[in-house]
Scaffold this motif. Structure first.
Motif, short mmCIF file in Angstrom:
data_model
loop_
_atom_site.label_atom_id
_atom_site.label_comp_id
_atom_site.label_asym_id
_atom_site.label_seq_id
_atom_site.Cartn_x
_atom_site.Cartn_y
_atom_site.Cartn_z
N ALA A 78 7.40 6.20 2.62
CA ALA A 78 6.24 6.29 3.54
C ALA A 78 6.34 5.20 4.61
O ALA A 78 5.95 5.42 5.77
N SER B 121 6.53 5.82 8.59
CA SER B 121 5.57 5.29 9.58
C SER B 121 6.30 4.58 10.72
O SER B 121 5.79 4.54 11.84
N ARG C 231 0.80 -1.23 0.00
CA ARG C 231 0.00 0.00 0.00
C ARG C 231 0.83 1.27 0.00
O ARG C 231 0.30 2.35 -0.22
N SER C 232 2.13 1.16 0.32
CA SER C 232 2.92 2.39 0.45
C SER C 232 4.30 2.22 -0.17
O SER C 232 4.83 1.11 -0.25
#
Ligand code: S3P
Length: 175
Positions: free
Chosen positions: A164, A168, A159-160
């Motif tokens: 990113a 996170s 998803r990233s």
């Protein structure tokens, strides 16, 4: 929370070697890739060691290199995808109180596709499992359980992007 190292774990293709340097840069820490460390310490390629020593001895050697890496501080450590196969390795990781263990998770097909494209570009570590898709799926399933058990943070890498994902992790570590 007194975290002194981040350990990235996950199946091959999950981006441990991509996220690791980005995260180390963001934290101002060192980065160690256990697969590369094996090669630089032994002076031989992982594929040569695997074929010459056999899988069991290679895994033992990989474990000893991983243990040495865990002796460092202010370090981001990328494990090989098979590191969690050894019971002793999982135990060592689970008692590491000042480690932040991050499981880079993702769907099997996505991770395999990434490995194949890395192979195509010549930018890949030695991955014998890639030759046997059925065995790879079985390893993926069991390692996923083990990685979920030992991890403090789980990230879906499909998803990233790497930046990113690193951000996170930084967000969880810095107050
Ligand atoms: C392996 C993954 C590789 C490497 C070795 C075995 C595996 O590491 O340690 O070839 O069985 O999944 P990466 O996860 O860095 O590809």
């Amino acid at each position: 929370m007194n975290i002194r190292r981040v350990v990235l774990t996950g199946f091959m293709g999950s981006g441990k070697s991509t996220v690791g340097p980005l995260l180390a840069d963001a934290l101002g820490w060192n980065f160690v890739d256990v697969d590369q460390e094996i090669e630089s310490r032994s002076g031989a390629s992982a594929s040569f060691l695997f074929q010459t020593l056999g899988e069991a001895a290679f895994r033992g050697y990989e474990f000893s290199v991983m243990s040495m890496c865990l002796d460092t501080t202010e370090t981001v450590i990328a494990l090989g995808g098979a590191a969690v196969d050894l019971d002793i390795a999982r135990r060592l990781l689970s008692v590491c109180n000042d480690c932040w263990i991050v499981f880079l998770d993702g769907p099997f097909d996505v991770l395999i596709a990434r490995c194949l494209s890395q192979e195509g570009s010549g930018d890949a570590t030695y991955r014998p499992l890639l030759r046997d898709r059925e065995a790879a799926l079985a390893h993926y399933a069991i390692r996923r359980e083990w990685n979920r058990e030992i991890a403090q943070q789980i990230i879906d890498v499909s998803r990233s992007a790497g930046e990113a994902i690193a951000a996170s992790i930084v967000n969880r570590l810095l107050p």
